[in-house]
Design a protein around this motif. Structure first.
Motif, PDB file in Angstrom:
ATOM      1  N   SER A  59       1.006  -1.034  -0.004  1.00 45.06           N
ATOM      2  CA  SER A  59      -0.154   0.061   0.013  1.00 45.06           C
ATOM      3  C   SER A  59       0.890   0.944  -0.492  1.00 45.06           C
ATOM      4  O   SER A  59       0.305   2.800  -0.327  1.00 45.06           O
ATOM      5  CB  SER A  59      -0.781   0.206   1.160  1.00 45.06           C
ATOM      6  OG  SER A  59      -1.627  -0.833   1.197  1.00 45.06           O
ATOM      7  N   ALA A  60       2.372   0.960   0.547  1.00 42.00           N
ATOM      8  CA  ALA A  60       2.630   3.040   0.977  1.00 42.00           C
ATOM      9  C   ALA A  60       3.355   3.021  -0.346  1.00 42.00           C
ATOM     10  O   ALA A  60       3.473   4.220  -0.770  1.00 42.00           O
ATOM     11  CB  ALA A  60       3.848   2.523   2.146  1.00 42.00           C
ATOM     12  N   GLU A  61       3.822   1.743  -1.240  1.00 43.59           N
ATOM     13  CA  GLU A  61       4.959   1.877  -2.070  1.00 43.59           C
ATOM     14  C   GLU A  61       4.084   2.267  -3.011  1.00 43.59           C
ATOM     15  O   GLU A  61       4.214   3.368  -4.115  1.00 43.59           O
ATOM     16  CB  GLU A  61       5.081   0.794  -2.895  1.00 43.59           C
ATOM     17  CG  GLU A  61       6.608   0.786  -1.566  1.00 43.59           C
ATOM     18  CD  GLU A  61       7.013  -0.802  -2.517  1.00 43.59           C
ATOM     19  OE1 GLU A  61       7.676  -0.930  -3.904  1.00 43.59           O
ATOM     20  OE2 GLU A  61       7.833  -1.927  -2.195  1.00 43.59           O
ATOM     21  N   LEU A  62       2.170   1.546  -3.490  1.00 41.04           N
ATOM     22  CA  LEU A  62       1.472   2.367  -4.535  1.00 41.04           C
ATOM     23  C   LEU A  62       1.035   3.026  -4.374  1.00 41.04           C
ATOM     24  O   LEU A  62       0.707   4.068  -4.913  1.00 41.04           O
ATOM     25  CB  LEU A  62       0.341   1.111  -4.270  1.00 41.04           C
ATOM     26  CG  LEU A  62      -1.016   0.851  -5.166  1.00 41.04           C
ATOM     27  CD1 LEU A  62       0.118   1.022  -7.314  1.00 41.04           C
ATOM     28  CD2 LEU A  62      -1.627   0.059  -5.714  1.00 41.04           C
ATOM     29  N   THR A  63       0.538   3.601  -3.324  1.00 40.88           N
ATOM     30  CA  THR A  63       0.438   5.033  -3.145  1.00 40.88           C
ATOM     31  C   THR A  63       1.679   6.332  -3.166  1.00 40.88           C
ATOM     32  O   THR A  63       1.236   7.304  -4.065  1.00 40.88           O
ATOM     33  CB  THR A  63       0.357   5.349  -1.175  1.00 40.88           C
ATOM     34  OG1 THR A  63      -0.613   4.918  -0.814  1.00 40.88           O
ATOM     35  CG2 THR A  63      -0.372   6.807  -0.991  1.00 40.88           C
ATOM     36  N   ALA A  64       2.543   5.936  -3.060  1.00 44.37           N
ATOM     37  CA  ALA A  64       3.628   6.454  -3.358  1.00 44.37           C
ATOM     38  C   ALA A  64       3.892   6.853  -5.275  1.00 44.37           C
ATOM     39  O   ALA A  64       4.343   7.686  -5.277  1.00 44.37           O
ATOM     40  CB  ALA A  64       5.169   6.521  -3.091  1.00 44.37           C
ATOM     41  N   MET A  65       3.746   5.473  -5.822  1.00 45.64           N
ATOM     42  CA  MET A  65       4.438   5.610  -7.671  1.00 45.64           C
ATOM     43  C   MET A  65       3.000   6.131  -7.668  1.00 45.64           C
ATOM     44  O   MET A  65       3.086   7.341  -8.628  1.00 45.64           O
ATOM     45  CB  MET A  65       3.476   3.975  -7.427  1.00 45.64           C
ATOM     46  CG  MET A  65       5.361   3.116  -7.589  1.00 45.64           C
ATOM     47  SD  MET A  65       5.141   1.538  -7.628  1.00 45.64           S
ATOM     48  CE  MET A  65       3.839   0.452  -7.076  1.00 45.64           C
ATOM     49  N   ALA A  66       1.681   6.366  -7.171  1.00 46.12           N
ATOM     50  CA  ALA A  66       0.445   6.755  -7.668  1.00 46.12           C
ATOM     51  C   ALA A  66       1.155   8.512  -7.898  1.00 46.12           C
ATOM     52  O   ALA A  66       0.343   8.840  -8.729  1.00 46.12           O
ATOM     53  CB  ALA A  66      -0.441   6.675  -7.246  1.00 46.12           C
ATOM     54  N   ASN A 108     -12.776   0.374   9.626  1.00 50.07           N
ATOM     55  CA  ASN A 108     -11.206  -0.352   9.141  1.00 50.07           C
ATOM     56  C   ASN A 108     -10.298  -0.208   7.643  1.00 50.07           C
ATOM     57  O   ASN A 108      -9.274  -0.231   7.679  1.00 50.07           O
ATOM     58  CB  ASN A 108     -12.315  -1.667   8.888  1.00 50.07           C
ATOM     59  CG  ASN A 108     -11.280  -2.954   7.606  1.00 50.07           C
ATOM     60  OD1 ASN A 108     -10.024  -3.519   8.436  1.00 50.07           O
ATOM     61  ND2 ASN A 108     -12.152  -3.157   6.723  1.00 50.07           N
ATOM     62  N   LEU A 109     -10.960   1.010   6.398  1.00 52.67           N
ATOM     63  CA  LEU A 109      -9.841   1.435   6.116  1.00 52.67           C
ATOM     64  C   LEU A 109      -9.044   2.599   6.606  1.00 52.67           C
ATOM     65  O   LEU A 109      -7.885   2.943   6.409  1.00 52.67           O
ATOM     66  CB  LEU A 109     -10.769   1.996   5.432  1.00 52.67           C
ATOM     67  CG  LEU A 109     -11.273   1.435   4.031  1.00 52.67           C
ATOM     68  CD1 LEU A 109     -12.067   2.545   2.906  1.00 52.67           C
ATOM     69  CD2 LEU A 109     -10.811   0.705   3.163  1.00 52.67           C
ATOM     70  N   GLU A 110      -9.082   3.088   7.786  1.00 51.82           N
ATOM     71  CA  GLU A 110      -8.892   3.941   8.605  1.00 51.82           C
ATOM     72  C   GLU A 110      -7.382   2.930   9.243  1.00 51.82           C
ATOM     73  O   GLU A 110      -6.108   3.140   9.460  1.00 51.82           O
ATOM     74  CB  GLU A 110      -9.235   4.766   9.945  1.00 51.82           C
ATOM     75  CG  GLU A 110      -8.055   5.432  10.317  1.00 51.82           C
ATOM     76  CD  GLU A 110      -8.204   7.176   9.767  1.00 51.82           C
ATOM     77  OE1 GLU A 110      -7.797   7.569   9.629  1.00 51.82           O
ATOM     78  OE2 GLU A 110      -9.320   7.126   8.542  1.00 51.82           O
ATOM     79  N   THR A 111      -8.028   1.759   9.675  1.00 52.94           N
ATOM     80  CA  THR A 111      -6.515   0.839  10.557  1.00 52.94           C
ATOM     81  C   THR A 111      -6.039   0.440   9.063  1.00 52.94           C
ATOM     82  O   THR A 111      -4.695   0.696   9.573  1.00 52.94           O
ATOM     83  CB  THR A 111      -7.795  -0.509  11.155  1.00 52.94           C
ATOM     84  OG1 THR A 111      -8.233   0.131  12.005  1.00 52.94           O
ATOM     85  CG2 THR A 111      -6.962  -1.161  11.621  1.00 52.94           C
ATOM     86  N   LEU A 112      -6.610   0.151   7.792  1.00 53.85           N
ATOM     87  CA  LEU A 112      -5.277  -0.367   7.177  1.00 53.85           C
ATOM     88  C   LEU A 112      -4.875   0.156   6.743  1.00 53.85           C
ATOM     89  O   LEU A 112      -3.337   0.083   6.279  1.00 53.85           O
ATOM     90  CB  LEU A 112      -6.404  -1.038   5.882  1.00 53.85           C
ATOM     91  CG  LEU A 112      -7.456  -2.472   7.143  1.00 53.85           C
ATOM     92  CD1 LEU A 112      -7.762  -2.692   5.809  1.00 53.85           C
ATOM     93  CD2 LEU A 112      -6.410  -3.464   7.038  1.00 53.85           C
ATOM     94  N   PHE A 113      -5.260   1.708   5.993  1.00 52.34           N
ATOM     95  CA  PHE A 113      -5.070   2.462   5.477  1.00 52.34           C
ATOM     96  C   PHE A 113      -3.953   4.117   5.705  1.00 52.34           C
ATOM     97  O   PHE A 113      -3.126   5.002   5.510  1.00 52.34           O
ATOM     98  CB  PHE A 113      -5.418   3.072   3.787  1.00 52.34           C
ATOM     99  CG  PHE A 113      -5.417   1.507   3.232  1.00 52.34           C
ATOM    100  CD1 PHE A 113      -4.826   0.449   2.699  1.00 52.34           C
ATOM    101  CD2 PHE A 113      -7.305   1.054   3.278  1.00 52.34           C
ATOM    102  CE1 PHE A 113      -4.823  -0.205   2.169  1.00 52.34           C
ATOM    103  CE2 PHE A 113      -6.861  -0.119   2.178  1.00 52.34           C
ATOM    104  CZ  PHE A 113      -6.308  -0.606   1.913  1.00 52.34           C
ATOM    105  N   GLY A 114      -4.914   3.979   6.951  1.00 57.15           N
ATOM    106  CA  GLY A 114      -5.082   5.766   7.608  1.00 57.15           C
ATOM    107  C   GLY A 114      -2.761   6.008   8.365  1.00 57.15           C
ATOM    108  O   GLY A 114      -2.392   7.458   7.347  1.00 57.15           O
TER     109      GLY A 114
END
Length: 412
Positions: A77-84, A163-169
């Motif tokens: 998720s971290a890499e994909l956020t940065a790549m986008a 749930n999304l906050e826990t996963l990606f916040g």
């Protein structure tokens, strides 16, 4: 006027963006699409420039990214956020708006880029069930445990946000800090915004108004496909009665291997006295013998094909569901993930087909579902619904974007 369209997902996420891009260009706008590199040929055929975003999506789905075999969700998720973020930031400066859909981490990176550049951002969903509403519950994530006391839709959507906050916040806010943006609370609503587009047909995927969101439903974004069918397929179609098409697109079928699934679906269709047309797809469906009642194809023009088959068995992606409905083809949906159970339910409710019970078809279970889809009353109902499916969704969305950005300079 220039627009940047962004998605990180499978063909079902990229094809509608190509449809919107074609309509925007026809109305005089410049368009660039940021999408996985797998879809360079698709976008080239549409005449739309591609800026590759992220890893090849099929390689990611099958665990074939070198060095990522053991990577966890947070790392991906971290890499994909940065790549986008990096991809969009390179091409979106000064554009009229960024329109985005697809993977949540990629959406977050896209919104960060738009915010950093001061560019309007428009989130788009291809299914009503992704959008918070008191009228329907959220989709459940695998392994998610729902407290028994939470039964109403609003409470379930609150849990969805948590749930999304826990996963990606933390991931999203760490990235925002790295580019000089302040943290946000409520990452789901931040990414979805209060004014999303809904690119789904109003009959197939209706939206009920709710005070939570100001949703603009445009209809599905369809790119007209004028490609001829391959000569071998044309010959097969002409050689007998209409076959049943079976294909699962960009899906891997859970719980079974390729040979088991191929045998099950062929036996199920044969049990109904029908010929079989296999779409190989990511599931790699293949012939099990050399009988002349079966034929296998790769990626083909479904708009041209589905009006010439007796029924369509598929995974339940929004695009395939809409294409089959437009063609008046009865459907059996074998849902795997995401919004596919929603579309299986809608097809069943509309009487234009049925949902398969579970993600792994057997000869017996699929044969039972096909009896429903191939019944005369199902075909008659599918023909009626076909006349109601809109084909102008991409045009409506393109005009809306031009109006929004031209009038106020802000789309979000």
């Amino acid at each position: 006027m220039r627009f940047v369209l962004v998605t990180y997902g499978s063909r079902g996420d990229v094809e509608p963006m190509a449809g919107l891009a074609v309509r925007l260009r026809a109305l005089g706008a410049e368009v660039r699409v940021c999408a996985p590199p797998d879809y360079a040929d698709l976008l080239d055929d549409a005449g739309v420039p591609l800026t590759p975003l992220g890893w090849p999506i099929r390689a990611l789905a099958t665990g074939a990214i070198p060095g990522k075999e053991k990577a966890g969700l947070s790392d991906i998720s971290a890499e994909l956020t940065a790549m986008a973020y990096e991809t969009v930031a390179e091409v979106a400066e000064g554009c009229a708006a960024v329109v985005a859909t697809g993977s949540f981490p990629a959406l977050a990176g896209t919104r960060n880029a738009a915010e950093k550049l001061g560019v309007p951002y428009v989130f788009t969903s291809f299914s009503p069930c992704y959008l918070p509403s008191a009228h329907h519950p959220p989709l459940r994530r695998p392994g998610q445990v729902i407290p028994p006391e939470v039964t109403d839709n609003r409470g379930l959507w609150d849990l969805h946000a948590e749930n999304l906050e826990t996963l990606f916040g933390e991931t999203i806010n760490t990235h925002r800090a790295s580019i000089g943006l302040p943290p946000v609370s409520g990452v789901r609503d931040h990414v979805f915004t209060g004014h999303p587009f809904l690119a789904a047909d109003p009959v197939l995927g209706p939206w009920q108004e709710t005070p939570e969101l100001d949703v603009r439903q445009t209809g599905a974004w369809i790119r007209p496909d004028t490609r001829p069918l391959p000569a071998g397929l044309e010959a097969f179609l002409a050689a007998g009665a209409k076959p049943v098409y079976v294909g699962f697109g960009s899906m891997l079928i859970r719980g079974a291997n390729t040979q088991e699934v191929s045998r099950a679906v062929i036996e199920a269709v044969r049990a109904q006295g029908r010929r079989v047309l296999l779409g190989s797809g990511w599931a790699d469906l293949a012939l099990i013998d050399d009988a002349d009642d079966c034929f296998a194809v790769g990626e083909v023009n479904q708009q041209a094909l589905f009006g010439r088959v007796a029924a369509v068995v598929h995974h339940g992606g929004a695009g395939t569901t809409t294409t089959a409905a437009r063609a008046g083809a009865p459907q059996v949906i074998v849902p795997q993930v995401a919004d596919q159970p929603y579309w299986a339910g809608r097809v069943t409710e509309l009487g234009i087909g049925t949902g398969h019970d579970g993600p792994t078809p057997t000869a017996e279970s699929l044969s039972a579902a096909l009896k429903i889809a191939l019944a005369p009353e199902t075909g008659a109902r599918a023909a009626v619904v076909a006349e109601t499916v809109r084909t102008d969704g991409a045009e409506q969305a393109a005009k809306l974007l031009l109006d929004m950005t031209g009038r106020s300079g802000s789309a979000g």
